[in-house]
Design a protein around this motif. Structure first.
Motif, PDB file in Angstrom:
ATOM      1  N   MET A   1      56.089  17.593  86.037  1.00 43.22           N
ATOM      2  CA  MET A   1      57.328  18.169  85.569  1.00 43.22           C
ATOM      3  C   MET A   1      58.193  18.560  86.767  1.00 43.22           C
ATOM      4  SD  MET A   1      56.582  20.620  82.292  1.00 43.22           S
ATOM      5  CE  MET A   1      54.873  21.097  82.422  1.00 43.22           C
ATOM      6  N   THR A   2      59.476  18.511  86.542  1.00 46.42           N
ATOM      7  CA  THR A   2      60.385  18.992  87.574  1.00 46.42           C
ATOM      8  C   THR A   2      60.312  20.510  87.626  1.00 46.42           C
ATOM      9  OG1 THR A   2      62.283  19.268  86.096  1.00 46.42           O
ATOM     10  CG2 THR A   2      61.960  17.062  87.072  1.00 46.42           C
ATOM     11  N   ALA A   3      60.897  21.081  88.656  1.00 46.81           N
ATOM     12  CA  ALA A   3      60.896  22.539  88.781  1.00 46.81           C
ATOM     13  C   ALA A   3      61.626  23.175  87.595  1.00 46.81           C
ATOM     14  CB  ALA A   3      61.546  22.945  90.104  1.00 46.81           C
ATOM     15  N   ASP A   4      62.741  22.588  87.169  1.00 50.82           N
ATOM     16  CA  ASP A   4      63.476  23.126  86.014  1.00 50.82           C
ATOM     17  C   ASP A   4      62.655  23.004  84.724  1.00 50.82           C
ATOM     18  OD1 ASP A   4      65.694  23.951  87.427  1.00 50.82           O
ATOM     19  OD2 ASP A   4      66.915  22.194  86.923  1.00 50.82           O
ATOM     20  N   GLU A   5      61.981  21.868  84.562  1.00 53.74           N
ATOM     21  CA  GLU A   5      61.135  21.690  83.374  1.00 53.74           C
ATOM     22  C   GLU A   5      59.987  22.693  83.373  1.00 53.74           C
ATOM     23  OE1 GLU A   5      61.867  16.876  82.729  1.00 53.74           O
ATOM     24  OE2 GLU A   5      60.173  17.588  83.946  1.00 53.74           O
ATOM     25  N   GLN A   6      59.379  22.901  84.519  1.00 54.75           N
ATOM     26  CA  GLN A   6      58.270  23.868  84.644  1.00 54.75           C
ATOM     27  C   GLN A   6      58.762  25.285  84.339  1.00 54.75           C
ATOM     28  OE1 GLN A   6      54.875  24.627  84.476  1.00 54.75           O
ATOM     29  NE2 GLN A   6      54.650  23.011  85.998  1.00 54.75           N
ATOM     30  N   ARG A   7      59.915  25.662  84.873  1.00 54.03           N
ATOM     31  CA  ARG A   7      60.492  26.979  84.616  1.00 54.03           C
ATOM     32  C   ARG A   7      60.775  27.144  83.131  1.00 54.03           C
ATOM     33  NH1 ARG A   7      65.174  28.462  83.361  1.00 54.03           N
ATOM     34  NH2 ARG A   7      66.193  26.521  83.931  1.00 54.03           N
ATOM     35  N   THR A   8      61.346  26.117  82.503  1.00 54.79           N
ATOM     36  CA  THR A   8      61.669  26.177  81.079  1.00 54.79           C
ATOM     37  C   THR A   8      60.403  26.294  80.250  1.00 54.79           C
ATOM     38  OG1 THR A   8      63.707  24.933  81.401  1.00 54.79           O
ATOM     39  CG2 THR A   8      62.776  24.934  79.171  1.00 54.79           C
ATOM     40  N   TRP A   9      59.405  25.496  80.571  1.00 58.33           N
ATOM     41  CA  TRP A   9      58.148  25.528  79.826  1.00 58.33           C
ATOM     42  C   TRP A   9      57.495  26.901  79.912  1.00 58.33           C
ATOM     43  CZ3 TRP A   9      55.193  24.689  76.129  1.00 58.33           C
ATOM     44  CH2 TRP A   9      53.828  24.921  76.183  1.00 58.33           C
ATOM     45  N   ARG A  10      57.427  27.452  81.113  1.00 58.83           N
ATOM     46  CA  ARG A  10      56.785  28.757  81.285  1.00 58.83           C
ATOM     47  C   ARG A  10      57.583  29.863  80.597  1.00 58.83           C
ATOM     48  NH1 ARG A  10      54.454  28.387  87.464  1.00 58.83           N
ATOM     49  NH2 ARG A  10      52.882  26.819  86.956  1.00 58.83           N
ATOM     50  N   ALA A  11      58.895  29.808  80.689  1.00 58.53           N
ATOM     51  CA  ALA A  11      59.728  30.818  80.032  1.00 58.53           C
ATOM     52  C   ALA A  11      59.570  30.733  78.516  1.00 58.53           C
ATOM     53  CB  ALA A  11      61.190  30.644  80.432  1.00 58.53           C
ATOM     54  N   PHE A  12      59.548  29.517  77.989  1.00 61.48           N
ATOM     55  CA  PHE A  12      59.387  29.315  76.549  1.00 61.48           C
ATOM     56  C   PHE A  12      58.042  29.860  76.077  1.00 61.48           C
ATOM     57  CE2 PHE A  12      57.621  26.611  73.158  1.00 61.48           C
ATOM     58  CZ  PHE A  12      58.524  26.881  72.148  1.00 61.48           C
ATOM     59  N   GLY A  13      56.966  29.490  76.775  1.00 68.91           N
ATOM     60  CA  GLY A  13      55.628  29.954  76.389  1.00 68.91           C
ATOM     61  C   GLY A  13      55.516  31.466  76.439  1.00 68.91           C
ATOM     62  N   SER A  14      56.028  32.060  77.485  1.00 68.50           N
ATOM     63  CA  SER A  14      55.976  33.512  77.618  1.00 68.50           C
ATOM     64  C   SER A  14      56.804  34.190  76.528  1.00 68.50           C
ATOM     65  CB  SER A  14      56.496  33.924  79.000  1.00 68.50           C
ATOM     66  OG  SER A  14      56.538  35.322  79.112  1.00 68.50           O
ATOM     67  N   ALA A  15      57.996  33.682  76.293  1.00 69.62           N
ATOM     68  CA  ALA A  15      58.866  34.272  75.263  1.00 69.62           C
ATOM     69  C   ALA A  15      58.229  34.171  73.882  1.00 69.62           C
ATOM     70  CB  ALA A  15      60.235  33.601  75.275  1.00 69.62           C
ATOM     71  N   MET A  16      57.617  33.035  73.555  1.00 71.07           N
ATOM     72  CA  MET A  16      56.995  32.873  72.236  1.00 71.07           C
ATOM     73  C   MET A  16      55.835  33.843  72.051  1.00 71.07           C
ATOM     74  SD  MET A  16      58.566  30.893  70.254  1.00 71.07           S
ATOM     75  CE  MET A  16      57.288  30.976  69.035  1.00 71.07           C
ATOM     76  N   ARG A  17      55.001  33.978  73.084  1.00 71.51           N
ATOM     77  CA  ARG A  17      53.873  34.917  72.986  1.00 71.51           C
ATOM     78  C   ARG A  17      54.365  36.355  72.830  1.00 71.51           C
ATOM     79  NH1 ARG A  17      52.124  31.317  76.775  1.00 71.51           N
ATOM     80  NH2 ARG A  17      52.719  32.655  78.516  1.00 71.51           N
ATOM     81  N   GLN A  18      55.345  36.730  73.649  1.00 68.89           N
ATOM     82  CA  GLN A  18      55.871  38.096  73.577  1.00 68.89           C
ATOM     83  C   GLN A  18      56.577  38.365  72.249  1.00 68.89           C
ATOM     84  OE1 GLN A  18      57.789  39.770  77.193  1.00 68.89           O
ATOM     85  NE2 GLN A  18      57.410  37.717  78.046  1.00 68.89           N
ATOM     86  N   LEU A  19      57.336  37.385  71.778  1.00 67.21           N
ATOM     87  CA  LEU A  19      58.055  37.557  70.514  1.00 67.21           C
ATOM     88  C   LEU A  19      57.074  37.702  69.358  1.00 67.21           C
ATOM     89  CD1 LEU A  19      60.681  37.667  68.865  1.00 67.21           C
ATOM     90  CD2 LEU A  19      60.607  35.154  68.773  1.00 67.21           C
ATOM     91  N   THR A  20      56.084  36.844  69.296  1.00 67.64           N
ATOM     92  CA  THR A  20      55.091  36.920  68.224  1.00 67.64           C
ATOM     93  C   THR A  20      54.359  38.258  68.266  1.00 67.64           C
ATOM     94  OG1 THR A  20      54.825  34.517  68.228  1.00 67.64           O
ATOM     95  CG2 THR A  20      53.056  35.796  67.231  1.00 67.64           C
ATOM     96  N   ASP A  21      53.976  38.693  69.463  1.00 68.56           N
ATOM     97  CA  ASP A  21      53.294  39.978  69.611  1.00 68.56           C
ATOM     98  C   ASP A  21      54.197  41.121  69.157  1.00 68.56           C
ATOM     99  OD1 ASP A  21      51.061  41.674  70.631  1.00 68.56           O
ATOM    100  OD2 ASP A  21      52.631  42.338  72.020  1.00 68.56           O
ATOM    101  N   ARG A  22      55.460  41.102  69.553  1.00 71.27           N
ATOM    102  CA  ARG A  22      56.378  42.176  69.182  1.00 71.27           C
ATOM    103  C   ARG A  22      56.632  42.215  67.679  1.00 71.27           C
ATOM    104  NH1 ARG A  22      59.658  45.880  71.821  1.00 71.27           N
ATOM    105  NH2 ARG A  22      60.478  47.206  70.177  1.00 71.27           N
ATOM    106  N   LEU A  23      56.851  41.041  67.072  1.00 72.80           N
ATOM    107  CA  LEU A  23      57.069  40.988  65.628  1.00 72.80           C
ATOM    108  C   LEU A  23      55.837  41.499  64.881  1.00 72.80           C
ATOM    109  CD1 LEU A  23      58.913  37.558  65.249  1.00 72.80           C
ATOM    110  CD2 LEU A  23      59.938  39.855  65.336  1.00 72.80           C
ATOM    111  N   ASP A  24      54.667  41.142  65.380  1.00 72.18           N
ATOM    112  CA  ASP A  24      53.419  41.607  64.756  1.00 72.18           C
ATOM    113  C   ASP A  24      53.293  43.121  64.867  1.00 72.18           C
ATOM    114  OD1 ASP A  24      50.792  40.863  63.505  1.00 72.18           O
ATOM    115  OD2 ASP A  24      50.044  41.851  65.313  1.00 72.18           O
ATOM    116  N   ARG A  25      53.541  43.676  66.049  1.00 68.98           N
ATOM    117  CA  ARG A  25      53.439  45.131  66.239  1.00 68.98           C
ATOM    118  C   ARG A  25      54.451  45.862  65.362  1.00 68.98           C
ATOM    119  NH1 ARG A  25      54.855  46.584  71.391  1.00 68.98           N
ATOM    120  NH2 ARG A  25      55.303  44.475  72.031  1.00 68.98           N
ATOM    121  N   ASP A  26      55.676  45.345  65.300  1.00 72.71           N
ATOM    122  CA  ASP A  26      56.705  45.996  64.481  1.00 72.71           C
ATOM    123  C   ASP A  26      56.326  45.972  63.007  1.00 72.71           C
ATOM    124  OD1 ASP A  26      58.145  46.456  66.782  1.00 72.71           O
ATOM    125  OD2 ASP A  26      59.751  45.030  66.326  1.00 72.71           O
TER     126      ASP A  26
END
Length: 147
Positions: A1-26
């Motif tokens: 992956m390019t650096a931009d693709e890697q950054r996007t992939w990691r940001a997406f994965g982190s955001a999805m995990r955090q969002l799911t966790d936050r929605l669950d806690r709420d």
């Protein structure tokens, strides 16, 4: 992956995990139920006669039958669903959303919607929401087709 693709992939994965966790806690704090149970109640509420086969619940949630059996058992203990034999198939089971389950879903929905808005929808412009919807539909369709 390019650096931009890697950054996007990691940001997406982190955001999805955090969002799911936050929605669950709420949802746990507001309604005393995990998001996975909420999603099952939603699926049942939208089904004809508020009823789905256990195998269909497993398929729709990409879960193993044993996980669905466990979750439905917990929902059944709360009085939110009941299990019935599937007519004509002694091994098949139906899950039926009870009136109590529908009431619990209706009580939890406003808090869940508020959480989704606060942690996703309201952070984006209308154009970004549209784009996120398109991207999600493309990825979902691809993953469904490649099963």
């Amino acid at each position: 992956m390019t650096a931009d693709e890697q950054r996007t992939w990691r940001a997406f994965g982190s955001a999805m995990r955090q969002l799911t966790d936050r929605l669950d806690r709420d949802l746990q704090a507001a309604a005393g139920m995990p998001i996975t149970y909420y999603e099952l109640l939603v699926m049942l509420s939208e089904a004809p006669d508020r009823t789905l086969r256990m195998s269909e619940l497993a398929q729709r949630t990409d879960s193993k039958p044993s996980r669905i059996t466990h979750a439905v058992g917990k929902l059944e203990q709360s009085g939110w669903v009941r299990r019935e034999h599937y007519p004509g198939d002694r091994r098949g089971w139906l899950t039926v959303l009870t009136d109590e389950g529908l009431a619990a879903l209706r009580a939890a929905a406003p808090a869940h919607v508020d959480s989704v808005r606060a942690h996703l929808i309201d952070l984006l412009t209308p154009e970004q929401v549209r784009q996120l919807g398109e991207i999600s539909e493309i990825v979902g369709a691809h993953l469904t087709a490649s099963r």
